[in-house]
Design a protein around this motif. Structure first.
Motif, PDB file in Angstrom:
ATOM      1  N   VAL A   1      40.246  40.644  35.097  1.00  0.00           N
ATOM      2  CA  VAL A   1      40.403  42.053  35.737  1.00  0.00           C
ATOM      3  C   VAL A   1      39.311  42.319  34.752  1.00  0.00           C
ATOM      4  O   VAL A   1      38.940  42.340  33.265  1.00  0.00           O
ATOM      5  N   ALA A   2      38.996  43.834  35.876  1.00  0.00           N
ATOM      6  CA  ALA A   2      38.161  43.871  34.982  1.00  0.00           C
ATOM      7  C   ALA A   2      37.773  45.912  35.840  1.00  0.00           C
ATOM      8  O   ALA A   2      37.958  46.531  36.566  1.00  0.00           O
ATOM      9  N   THR A   3      36.801  46.537  34.757  1.00  0.00           N
ATOM     10  CA  THR A   3      37.006  47.794  35.179  1.00  0.00           C
ATOM     11  C   THR A   3      35.048  48.445  34.857  1.00  0.00           C
ATOM     12  O   THR A   3      34.938  48.276  34.399  1.00  0.00           O
ATOM     13  N   ASP A   4      34.708  49.347  35.212  1.00  0.00           N
ATOM     14  CA  ASP A   4      33.539  49.698  35.227  1.00  0.00           C
ATOM     15  C   ASP A   4      33.564  50.777  33.555  1.00  0.00           C
ATOM     16  O   ASP A   4      32.158  51.751  33.292  1.00  0.00           O
ATOM     17  N   VAL A   5      34.474  51.534  33.101  1.00  0.00           N
ATOM     18  CA  VAL A   5      34.432  51.928  32.232  1.00  0.00           C
ATOM     19  C   VAL A   5      34.135  50.839  30.574  1.00  0.00           C
ATOM     20  O   VAL A   5      34.284  50.152  30.178  1.00  0.00           O
ATOM     21  N   ALA A   6      32.979  52.036  30.490  1.00  0.00           N
ATOM     22  CA  ALA A   6      32.885  50.989  28.719  1.00  0.00           C
ATOM     23  C   ALA A   6      33.500  51.023  27.804  1.00  0.00           C
ATOM     24  O   ALA A   6      34.530  52.531  27.351  1.00  0.00           O
ATOM     25  N   LEU A   7      34.285  49.815  27.569  1.00  0.00           N
ATOM     26  CA  LEU A   7      35.280  49.968  26.496  1.00  0.00           C
ATOM     27  C   LEU A   7      34.623  48.744  25.415  1.00  0.00           C
ATOM     28  O   LEU A   7      34.118  48.370  25.741  1.00  0.00           O
TER      29      LEU A   7
ATOM     30  N   ALA B   1      43.843  43.378  28.582  1.00  0.00           N
ATOM     31  CA  ALA B   1      44.546  42.540  29.189  1.00  0.00           C
ATOM     32  C   ALA B   1      46.409  42.224  28.609  1.00  0.00           C
ATOM     33  O   ALA B   1      46.804  41.352  29.629  1.00  0.00           O
ATOM     34  N   ILE B   2      45.832  42.147  28.223  1.00  0.00           N
ATOM     35  CA  ILE B   2      48.018  42.549  27.778  1.00  0.00           C
ATOM     36  C   ILE B   2      48.364  43.587  28.647  1.00  0.00           C
ATOM     37  O   ILE B   2      49.692  42.291  29.112  1.00  0.00           O
ATOM     38  N   MET B   3      47.886  44.477  28.584  1.00  0.00           N
ATOM     39  CA  MET B   3      48.687  45.246  29.704  1.00  0.00           C
ATOM     40  C   MET B   3      48.583  44.454  31.087  1.00  0.00           C
ATOM     41  O   MET B   3      49.607  45.185  31.447  1.00  0.00           O
ATOM     42  N   ALA B   4      47.756  44.219  31.657  1.00  0.00           N
ATOM     43  CA  ALA B   4      47.228  43.620  32.493  1.00  0.00           C
ATOM     44  C   ALA B   4      48.342  43.005  32.894  1.00  0.00           C
ATOM     45  O   ALA B   4      48.976  41.471  34.332  1.00  0.00           O
TER      46      ALA B   4
ATOM     47  N   ASP C   1      49.696  30.777  32.262  1.00  0.00           N
ATOM     48  CA  ASP C   1      49.244  31.623  32.276  1.00  0.00           C
ATOM     49  C   ASP C   1      48.350  32.226  31.030  1.00  0.00           C
ATOM     50  O   ASP C   1      48.609  32.367  30.084  1.00  0.00           O
ATOM     51  N   ILE C   2      46.919  32.939  31.871  1.00  0.00           N
ATOM     52  CA  ILE C   2      46.376  33.424  30.664  1.00  0.00           C
ATOM     53  C   ILE C   2      45.409  35.192  31.639  1.00  0.00           C
ATOM     54  O   ILE C   2      44.726  34.439  33.144  1.00  0.00           O
ATOM     55  N   VAL C   3      44.361  35.468  31.036  1.00  0.00           N
ATOM     56  CA  VAL C   3      44.449  37.104  31.752  1.00  0.00           C
ATOM     57  C   VAL C   3      43.108  37.215  30.926  1.00  0.00           C
ATOM     58  O   VAL C   3      42.542  37.880  29.827  1.00  0.00           O
ATOM     59  N   PHE C   4      41.975  37.186  31.322  1.00  0.00           N
ATOM     60  CA  PHE C   4      40.395  37.699  31.270  1.00  0.00           C
ATOM     61  C   PHE C   4      40.726  39.630  31.524  1.00  0.00           C
ATOM     62  O   PHE C   4      40.911  39.787  32.823  1.00  0.00           O
TER      63      PHE C   4
ATOM     64  N   ALA D   1      47.634  46.636  35.393  1.00  0.00           N
ATOM     65  CA  ALA D   1      48.740  45.882  36.127  1.00  0.00           C
ATOM     66  C   ALA D   1      49.169  45.586  37.370  1.00  0.00           C
ATOM     67  O   ALA D   1      49.701  44.602  38.329  1.00  0.00           O
ATOM     68  N   ASP D   2      48.866  47.060  37.887  1.00  0.00           N
ATOM     69  CA  ASP D   2      49.880  47.140  39.325  1.00  0.00           C
ATOM     70  C   ASP D   2      48.147  46.491  39.824  1.00  0.00           C
ATOM     71  O   ASP D   2      48.718  45.569  41.515  1.00  0.00           O
ATOM     72  N   VAL D   3      46.720  46.612  40.206  1.00  0.00           N
ATOM     73  CA  VAL D   3      45.696  45.791  40.943  1.00  0.00           C
ATOM     74  C   VAL D   3      46.152  43.537  40.395  1.00  0.00           C
ATOM     75  O   VAL D   3      46.228  43.411  41.519  1.00  0.00           O
TER      76      VAL D   3
END
Length: 376
Positions: A282-288, A297-300, A318-321, A348-350
């Motif tokens: 999962v990815a976002t353009d927000v600076a984290l 990642a946990i929530m996703a 199962d693995i989520v980055f 998580a929704d996406v």
């Protein structure tokens, strides 16, 4: 509802409105034809997150493939592992106490342990371009060290020709994938999902995106190779149906969603440990920060649980980055943790939508019939 719960809900509602208002001046224009606020990005792919490209390659005879996600500039990253049988490399480097905070690429591969060699190909490919981690300026004769976490799903027993001896195809496939990287890419029977099975159905690569009211973008890409089912028992309704946008995986609605406690749907028969893995980014353009990416990642991972029944089982890997391309800043520090929660919930929704799209778009291998979702 007790007083504390009511006050907490009011605070969250107020925070959401305040954040949207304060972010409006900084957010990009996403109201035109390129995207829809509250809907998907322009392509409904992870590449709607600025700063990312995706390339894919497969070997039809071997029934396997590789998906490479390239960051234009190093991206802050984290990983969450839930399954009992993961195949991975360079995931420990993403632990928050370790030195390197950013990655140059993420690789999702078929091939189980053999597929981890795809990371070698991308490391060499990036290093040849003088990309990667280093202490100070480039010194002649001393290469940088590209950071390329890699995970693989199990597709060794799908009937493809795996008689590759000492030369598994994954390094070559990875380089081919990187050289073809772009904003658009195929879903379904492609890349790391070429050889995948999702329960008893043909699995595949899925992707989706969302543009939030703040203008932030969240995307996901996934190789769906689960032991569990992505559809409810007795039909073809995706467990992800409540999260679907604009009929992106058939538009069947959620009326077909029902199951007893021990009914799962189209699961794999007699799944064995280590042979089932859903791998995602999962990815976002927000600076984290790294720690904030870890929380996202946990929530996703909840997206997997919404889309696959059962998920995170002992025989899954199962693995989520999560990565942040850092194209937008959070305008108000006081709202920071609310933004993280908002991004994590959207992720998580996406991811749930991306999982359904991967199976919805998957087609049978040549010479095989009756395994695709469209055959139900």
């Amino acid at each position: 509802m007790n007083r504390r719960t009511m006050l907490g809900s009011m605070a969250l509602i107020g925070a959401a409105g305040s954040l949207a208002g304060r972010a409006a001046a900084m957010a990009p224009d996403v109201t035109g034809p390129a995207a829809t606020v509250g809907g998907t990005g322009r392509l409904n792919l992870i590449t709607d997150v600025p700063g990312l490209k995706v390339g894919q390659a497969h070997d039809a005879a071997a029934r396997t493939g590789v998906t490479v996600i390239l960051a234009d500039t190093p991206a802050t990253a984290a990983v969450d592992v839930r399954g009992g049988g993961p195949a991975s490399r360079e995931t420990d480097v993403l632990r928050p106490e370790n030195l390197v905070q950013q990655v140059d690429a993420i690789v999702l591969s078929g091939g189980s342990v053999y597929g981890l060699g795809s990371g070698d190909g991308i490391t060499a490919w990036l290093g040849a371009q003088d990309k990667g981690f280093g202490f100070g300026p480039k010194v002649p004769g001393i290469p940088f060290s590209p950071i390329v976490p890699t995970v693989s799903l199990y597709d060794l027993a799908n009937g493809g020709n795996k008689n590759w001896g000492t030369e598994p195809p994954y390094r070559t496939l990875a380089v081919r994938a990187a050289e073809s990287a772009s904003q658009e890419f195929d879903l379904g029977t492609a890349g790391c999902g070429y050889g995948a099975k999702a329960g008893s159905l043909k699995g595949g690569v899925g992707s989706a995106s969302a543009v939030l009211s703040t203008g932030y973008t969240v995307g996901a890409i996934v190789g769906v190779n689960s032991a569990g089912s992505v559809v409810a028992p007795g039909g073809n309704t995706f467990w992800s149906a409540p999260y679907e946008i604009d009929g992106e995986f058939g538009g069947l609605g959620s009326s077909g969603l029902s199951a007893a406690g021990d009914e799962f749907g189209a699961v794999k028969a007699n799944p064995r440990a280590g042979e089932n893995t859903t791998i995602a980014l999962v990815a976002t353009d927000v600076a984290l920060t790294r720690v904030e990416c870890q929380r996202v990642a946990i929530m996703a991972q909840d997206g997997m649980a919404r889309a696959i029944r059962p998920s995170h089982a002992p025989f899954d890997g199962d693995i989520v980055f999560c990565i942040s391309t850092e194209k937008q800043q959070i305008p108000d520090g006081a709202m920071r943790q609310f933004v993280v929660a908002q991004i994590g919930a959207a992720a998580a929704d996406v991811l749930a939508r991306a999982i359904a799209r991967g199976v919805y778009e998957a087609t049978n291998w040549d010479g095989v019939t009756g395994q695709a979702w469209s055959d139900l």
